[in-house]
Design a protein around this motif. Structure first.
Motif, PDB file in Angstrom:
ATOM      1  N   GLU A 200      -7.163  -5.482  -5.825  1.00  0.00           N
ATOM      2  CA  GLU A 200      -7.595  -6.799  -5.351  1.00  0.00           C
ATOM      3  C   GLU A 200      -8.795  -6.676  -4.416  1.00  0.00           C
ATOM      4  O   GLU A 200      -9.826  -7.322  -4.619  1.00  0.00           O
ATOM      5  N   LEU A 201      -8.668  -5.838  -3.384  1.00  0.00           N
ATOM      6  CA  LEU A 201      -9.741  -5.756  -2.388  1.00  0.00           C
ATOM      7  C   LEU A 201     -10.985  -5.074  -2.932  1.00  0.00           C
ATOM      8  O   LEU A 201     -12.070  -5.250  -2.390  1.00  0.00           O
TER       9      LEU A 201
ATOM     10  N   PHE B  41      -4.360 -14.836   2.158  1.00  0.00           N
ATOM     11  CA  PHE B  41      -4.389 -14.979   3.620  1.00  0.00           C
ATOM     12  C   PHE B  41      -4.965 -13.726   4.260  1.00  0.00           C
ATOM     13  O   PHE B  41      -5.818 -13.803   5.159  1.00  0.00           O
ATOM     14  N   LEU B  42      -4.524 -12.566   3.794  1.00  0.00           N
ATOM     15  CA  LEU B  42      -4.994 -11.299   4.351  1.00  0.00           C
ATOM     16  C   LEU B  42      -6.505 -11.151   4.198  1.00  0.00           C
ATOM     17  O   LEU B  42      -7.211 -10.787   5.145  1.00  0.00           O
ATOM     18  N   VAL B  43      -7.024 -11.444   3.006  1.00  0.00           N
ATOM     19  CA  VAL B  43      -8.459 -11.289   2.765  1.00  0.00           C
ATOM     20  C   VAL B  43      -9.266 -12.218   3.663  1.00  0.00           C
ATOM     21  O   VAL B  43     -10.287 -11.823   4.237  1.00  0.00           O
TER      22      VAL B  43
ATOM     23  N   HIS C  17     -16.686  -5.891   3.719  1.00  0.00           N
ATOM     24  CA  HIS C  17     -17.947  -6.341   3.137  1.00  0.00           C
ATOM     25  C   HIS C  17     -17.639  -7.511   2.210  1.00  0.00           C
ATOM     26  O   HIS C  17     -16.943  -7.349   1.203  1.00  0.00           O
ATOM     27  N   ASP C  18     -18.138  -8.699   2.536  1.00  0.00           N
ATOM     28  CA  ASP C  18     -17.861  -9.853   1.691  1.00  0.00           C
ATOM     29  C   ASP C  18     -18.970 -10.126   0.682  1.00  0.00           C
ATOM     30  O   ASP C  18     -18.868 -11.049  -0.131  1.00  0.00           O
TER      31      ASP C  18
ATOM     32  N   LEU D 153     -16.567 -11.560  -1.986  1.00  0.00           N
ATOM     33  CA  LEU D 153     -15.129 -11.328  -1.855  1.00  0.00           C
ATOM     34  C   LEU D 153     -14.371 -12.614  -1.540  1.00  0.00           C
ATOM     35  O   LEU D 153     -13.140 -12.639  -1.610  1.00  0.00           O
ATOM     36  N   ALA D 154     -15.091 -13.691  -1.202  1.00  0.00           N
ATOM     37  CA  ALA D 154     -14.421 -14.924  -0.799  1.00  0.00           C
ATOM     38  C   ALA D 154     -13.486 -15.465  -1.874  1.00  0.00           C
ATOM     39  O   ALA D 154     -12.499 -16.146  -1.567  1.00  0.00           O
TER      40      ALA D 154
END
Length: 608
Positions: free
Chosen positions: A238-239, A358-360, A370-371, A381-382
């Motif tokens: 995911e991340l 929520f975590l992200v 880094h978004d 990443l939003a």
């Protein structure tokens, strides 16, 4: 929020360190990309005819005419692993969804998938780490036919996702989306299960009672619900922007799970070189992506196995990281979850409390990730601060909850469970090691005690049963590294060591082997490198030597006079017992080639 300067500094250090290897990697990806579908550029008519011979007529015509995307499915399905059993139905779903958008999907190949839960404490565990590299090789074979414009990788558990990703990254010109299966619904509580295990280790309950407890814990299709390596893998995907947002922890057998699987096929068809959103995996995974995955690992108290797996994944993309990077980021990243073994909850509770979205959002708002990265969902990443949902049977995404639904499980950056991520580097005259402290109480963060040295976990358990460890002790298990015996996990030791700690003794484990992704409250200096069989200092230790493990200062040392220490002859490794049986003889070449743990512990990229 601007990126935290300490996160930026580690990122820049990695970028500088990796400049040459990353450049070479990207050049190789660009050279492989060419123009258009490779089956139309390089494959002969004979090659191509072989490639679509068994297809239904519509798919055959599409592949013959050329402009449609062809998606390769690489799957770790088997029905012995609960986490992978749901993957049985995925190929049919994927093929149907691909046809909806004018694409074709073919099952490119299967990869092996073994279960550490089945092999813990057994000879088969000595194949576990190397199965990651076998999976990478199998992925490469599946994608080697040059028939595909993109790939979907179906896998969940410990070595399987890292192996799939290492293999896929060597086809860095292809877009790739990872497709999970989700966790089983919650069963027996983790506290209750742990208590039965401890009582069995003391001979207080029968094997039948233990088996009943385990069967209530691991009871249905889906991933085990504790936060070990399998679920840490899903967090990483995911991340790192390799899942569709919010895919990780949706239970199998639900309409939402099926809709996400179908959408993965549609989405990967959209991001091939045939369209306007070309998103090759080699560009998705870069030093920023690796940092994001590492931050997520630390913020959630993830598996110690990723101190090797993430290193190996990064190297497959030409990015060089080491345990100093892990430790320095750990000092910066707050711990935002309490999921077993770092708490009482399981991943279903985490998901219900607000979960990954929520975590992200918390990590982005604090400038800890880094978004501005490229993801399979698009730029930025939003997207991963959203959660999937079904409305009128249509899949959509909406903002994740603004507040945690259960602050005993999930918290924001403003009120973390701990100020650091709890994965630390230890160093001293015994070598370099990692320790996970997120589940270790403050009273146990420093242990100084005489060593009791063993060459196998079976010998430790025998000594425990004989009452020989009822004292302050640092249990040392050496000759457990990749070159010695394939580096099995030593999770089988956890109940015995926990019993000793609960009796009030100061207890720690030191080993050049691995602990489980579920390692918990007993301090464990693991992955000690160099390993004993390769000249590591653990081979110099003797029973009674006082060892200091200090996770506050990052120290791992034998408190032995320096002159005496230098003069000692290392104990030689007796490999005869573990070289044969359960297929271990087939992996002799792997053991000879294996890199040190800090370089990923595998047979690829060890010289980078």
């Amino acid at each position: 929020m601007p990126l935290d300067p300490r996160v930026r500094a580690v990122t820049e250090r990695i970028r500088t360190r990796s400049a040459a290897t990353r450049s070479d990697y990207l050049a190789a990806c660009d050279a492989a990309a060419g123009k258009g579908p490779q089956r139309g550029q390089r494959l002969s008519c004979t090659n191509l005819a072989h490639g679509f011979a068994a297809c239904p007529s519509g798919d055959k015509q599409a592949l013959r005419s050329g402009p449609q995307a062809n998606i390769g499915i690489v799957s770790a399905y088997n029905d012995m692993l609960s986490a992978h059993q749901p993957l049985e139905t995925y190929p049919a779903l994927i093929k149907a969804a691909a046809r909806e958008v004018g694409a074709v999907a073919q099952f490119a190949g299967g990869v092996p998938a073994m279960c550490d839960g089945v092999t813990q404490g057994q000879p088969g565990m000595e194949l576990s780490l190397f199965s990651r590299d076998v999976i990478a090789l199998s992925t490469a074979i599946a994608l080697s036919h040059d028939m595909f414009d993109a790939a979907l990788c179906l896998g969940v558990c410990d070595k399987i996702v890292p192996g799939l990703l290492i293999g896929a990254l060597r086809f860095g010109h292809l877009p790739v989306i990872f497709v999970p299966a989700g966790p089983m619904v919650s069963g027996m509580s983790n506290d209750a299960k742990t208590e039965v295990r401890k009582r069995f280790a003391q001979g207080l309950v029968s094997r039948d009672e233990l088996l009943e407890a385990e069967a209530k814990s691991y009871h249905s299709p889906g991933t085990c619900t504790f936060y070990g390596t399998a679920n840490s893998n899903q967090m990483l995907m995911e991340l790192m922007g390799l899942h569709l947002p919010g895919s990780a922890f949706v239970n199998p057998g639900t309409p939402l799970r099926e809709a996400l699987t179908q959408q993965a096929a549609r989405r990967v068809a959209q991001i091939t070189a045939l369209g306007d959103e070309y998103t090759p995996i080699g560009r998705v995974v870069d030093e920023r992506t690796i940092i994001n995955g590492l931050v997520g690992l630390l913020a959630t108290g993830g598996s110690t196995n990723h101190a090797m797996h993430l290193v190996a994944i990064a190297r497959a993309a030409g990015v060089l990281i080491d345990w100093t990077d892990f430790s320095e980021l750990s000092d910066v990243i707050p711990l935002l979850t309490r999921i077993y073994p770092n708490g009482k909850a399981d991943v279903n509770h985490f998901h219900a409390a607000g979960g990954f979205g929520f975590l992200v959002r918390e990590l982005i708002s604090a400038g800890l990730v880094h978004d501005d990265v490229l993801t399979v969902a698009g730029q930025g990443l939003a997207h991963y601060a959203e959660e999937p949902w079904l409305g009128d049977e249509r899949l959509g995404w909406r903002p994740a909850p603004a507040t945690s639904g259960d602050t005993s499980v999930l918290r924001g950056v403003a009120e973390p469970f701990a100020a650091d991520g709890g994965l630390k580097l230890l160093a001293g005259n015994l070598g370099r090691a990692v320790i996970k402290t997120s589940a270790v109480a403050d009273a146990h963060r420093v242990v100084e005690a005489p060593a009791r040295v063993f060459a196998s976990q079976e010998a430790v358990i025998d000594a425990f049963k004989a009452g020989e460890l009822n004292r302050d002790v640092i249990v040392v298990v050496r000759f457990q590294g990749p070159r010695a015996n394939g580096m099995p996990e030593l999770h089988h030791l956890t109940p015995s060591l926990t019993v000793l700690q609960d009796k009030g003794f100061k207890v720690a484990l030191v080993t050049d082997g691995r602990m489980s992704g579920a390692s918990g409250k007993v301090p464990a200096a693991i992955h000690v490198s160099p390993e004993a069989v390769a000249g590591g200092a653990l081979a110099r230790l003797r029973d009674g030597d006082v060892v200091r493990l200090d996770s506050n200062t990052g120290t791992l040392a034998a408190l032995v006079d320096a002159a005496e220490w230098a003069a000692r002859e290392p104990v030689r490794f007796d490999s005869t017992e573990g070289e044969h049986g359960m297929g271990r003889e087939l992996f002799a070449g792997f053991r000879q080639l294996a890199a040190p743990a800090e370089s990923g512990g595998g047979i690829f990229f060890g010289g980078q």
